[in-house]
Each structure stands twice: as C-alpha cells, then as structure tokens.
Design an enzyme around this catalytic site. Structure first.
Site, PDB file in Angstrom:
ATOM      1  N   GLY A 177      -4.941  -5.043   6.929  1.00 60.90           N
ATOM      2  CA  GLY A 177      -5.725  -3.832   7.149  1.00 60.90           C
ATOM      3  C   GLY A 177      -6.662  -3.507   5.994  1.00 60.90           C
TER       4      GLY A 177
ATOM      5  N   LEU B  73      -2.062  -1.932   6.488  1.00 62.72           N
ATOM      6  CA  LEU B  73      -1.261  -0.924   7.183  1.00 62.72           C
ATOM      7  C   LEU B  73       0.097  -0.792   6.520  1.00 62.72           C
ATOM      8  CD1 LEU B  73      -2.010  -1.664  10.941  1.00 62.72           C
ATOM      9  CD2 LEU B  73      -3.359  -0.435   9.250  1.00 62.72           C
TER      10      LEU B  73
ATOM     11  N   ASN C 195      -3.910 -11.772   7.345  1.00 57.73           N
ATOM     12  CA  ASN C 195      -2.683 -12.576   7.279  1.00 57.73           C
ATOM     13  C   ASN C 195      -1.641 -12.175   8.314  1.00 57.73           C
ATOM     14  OD1 ASN C 195      -2.456 -10.115   5.826  1.00 57.73           O
ATOM     15  ND2 ASN C 195      -0.615 -10.853   4.836  1.00 57.73           N
TER      16      ASN C 195
END
Ligand code: CO8
Length: 260
Positions: A111, A66, A135
């Site tokens: 993501g 993301l 993570n």
C-alpha cells in the site's frame, strides 16, 4: 486518535508538504487513511494549493502499506469500512487535479507503493537498502485490479506481471531501472528535489495538464467507481477466509521473528 501527518502549505509557492508521522512504520490504518483523504480534499479545494509533496517524517520508512491489524481478526463490517477508506485514499490521490510528487525517503512496500504510484512523479532516496513494490502475493493475498492497473500504467504490462506474480520488492536502484520510480537522489535531497520538480510541472498551463492527466487516468478510475461495491465485497469475502487469515497471521509472526 492523534494526528498521523502534518500538512504545511507554502502560500508563496502553492506547494503543500504532507509528512507522514505515524510510528513505527506509517502503516495505513483506518485513522490514517481517513485523515489523509480529508487533508487531500481540503488542499484540492484550496485555490492557493497547486501541488502536494508526500513524504515521511520517520527515518528509513515511507509507508509499510496497509496496516495488517486492520485486516486480521476483524469483523466483516470493519473490513468493509477499512476497504472503502483504502479506495477513497487512492481515488482522491490518483484523480487529484493537483501536481503530486512522492518524495520516497524510505521503504515503501504494498500500500505504500500504491500511494507513491498514484502520484504524478516519484523521487526516491538513493539507498539500496530501501525497497518498493507490490509484494502482496508474498503475504498470500492478491493486489486488486486497480493496484494492478496503476502498476501497468506506470511500468508496462510485462514488468507489472513479473512484479505482481512474484510479489517483488525492488531496491531503489532497481526500481529506477524498471521505471517504478522516476529519479534517485541523495536522501537529504529528496524533499528539495521534489519541490524543484514541482516548479517544472507548474510551468505547464494548468488546465491543459489537468485535462491530460484526467484523460490518462480516467479509464482506471472509472472502472473502480463503477465496480466499487463489488470490489469491497471481493475484499471482504477474500480477507475473512480462514486460509487468508492464517496467512496474515504467519506473516505478522515472521515480521516479529525477524527482529528477535
Ligand atoms: N501493518 C501492521 N504492522 C506493521 C506493518 C504493517 N503493514 N509493517 C510493520 N509493522 C509492525 C511490525 O510488526 C513491528 O511491530 P512490533 O514492533 O510490534 O514487532 C513494527 O511495525 C516495526 O516493524 P519492523 O521491525 O519490521 O521495522 P523495520 O524498520 O525493520 O522494517 C518494513 C520496516 C520494511 C516496513 C517492514 O516492517 C515490513 O516489511 N513490513 C511489512 C510491509 C508489508 O508487507 N505490508 C503489506 C501490507 S498489505 C497492503 O498494503 C496491500 C494489501 C492489498 C489488499 C489485498 C486484498 C485481498
């Protein structure tokens, strides 16, 4: 905004090649996610398309996950819209009736890892410098339940718990050992191996494979579908907190410092 990916459907094989091309790191912006969902929907409705290979047109990176700038300093309204697009990307990919193969030719944190996890099969470049994993906790944020479930469904509960609590990124060889990816091949062979793999999946009667996929994935998909609004509210409440905004800021600074 210009295109973030190319899509090439080979009508003789029924395989679409989707190449992410959003420099520098294929981060998942609202534009990227929207374009991805639109492309996937088109392929899903195209009778000539039976499978999709996801890969990156950029060197060394599959996707950085993301885009942090979409979550930092943004209005709650923007965060809502962004999170809805993240959900949509995952629902379409995890629930796709097509065969989906991730040709992971570079690093794939957070993501980016989720996108790969949502596919049917993962082939990664055999390069220990490339890493993959969820993570989120390292950024001070928490992977939502459907990230978690997609991980559990792939590597099992114990490995998922260790990975998620510690926010571990695994090198390609370690990712293979734990089953986070299915196969490692030389970097230049990642995409060709993906199309060869696809042929094996196509050899199984399509309707039977599709129903089986749906049976395996439906519980997780349904859980998000029936909690979608709550999941958006949770995200917006969490991400707009001062303490979380501070964590994101520090993380972005650490990415910049690393370079200096
Ligand atoms: N978002 C925005 N910008 C990014 C991101 C990102 N995710 N990743 C990298 N960038 C930027 C860098 O800041 C840098 O910008 P600039 O040139 O302006 O300094 C540029 O991209 C290039 O980055 P690097 O110099 O770090 O490039 P490298 O090739 O050295 O490394 C990596 C590439 C490995 C991808 C590295 O950039 C990296 O580790 N990035 C961070 C990846 C990450 O941790 N992403 C997590 C995002 S969060 C997420 O996906 C799930 C959130 C779940 C929601 C939680 C609910 C509350």
């Amino acid at each position: 905004s210009s295109s973030k990916m190319t899509v090439d459907l080979d009508s003789s094989t029924g395989i679409a090649m989707m190449r992410f091309q959003s420099p520098p790191v294929n981060s998942l912006t609202l534009d990227f996610l929207t374009e991805f969902a639109t492309n996937l929907e088109k392929l899903e409705m195209d009778k000539g398309c039976r499978g999709v290979v996801l890969t990156s047109a950029l060197p060394k990176i599959f996707s950085a996950g993301l885009d942090i700038r979409e979550m930092y300093g943004k209005s709650p309204e923007h965060c809502r819209e962004f999170w809805k697009a993240v959900q949509e990307m995952w629902l379409k990919l995890y629930g796709s009736s097509m065969v989906t193969v991730a040709a992971i030719n570079g690093s794939s944190p957070a993501g980016g890892c989720l996108m790969a996890l949502a596919c049917d099969y993962r082939i990664m470049a055999d390069n220990p410098r490339y890493s993959i994993g969820l993570n989120e906790t390292q950024l001070g944020i928490v992977a939502p339940f459907w990230f978690k479930e997609n991980m559990v469904n792939t590597v099992g509960h114990r490995m998922a718990e260790i990975s998620l609590q510690l926010g571990l990124l695994y090198s390609a060889p370690d990712a293979l050992k734990m089953g986070l990816v299915d196969q490692l091949v030389a970097e230049e062979a990642v995409v060709t191996t993906a199309t060869e793999t696809m042929a094996k999946w196509f050899a199984v009667p399509g309707h039977a494979r599709q129903i089986t996929k749906s049976v395996m994935r439906k519980p997780t998909i349904d859980k998000l579908l029936s909690n979608r609004e709550d999941d958006i509210n949770n995200f917006v409440t969490f991400i707009t907190k001062d303490s979380i905004q501070k964590s994101l800021k520090m993380y972005m600074e650490s990415l910049r410092k690393k370079k200096a």
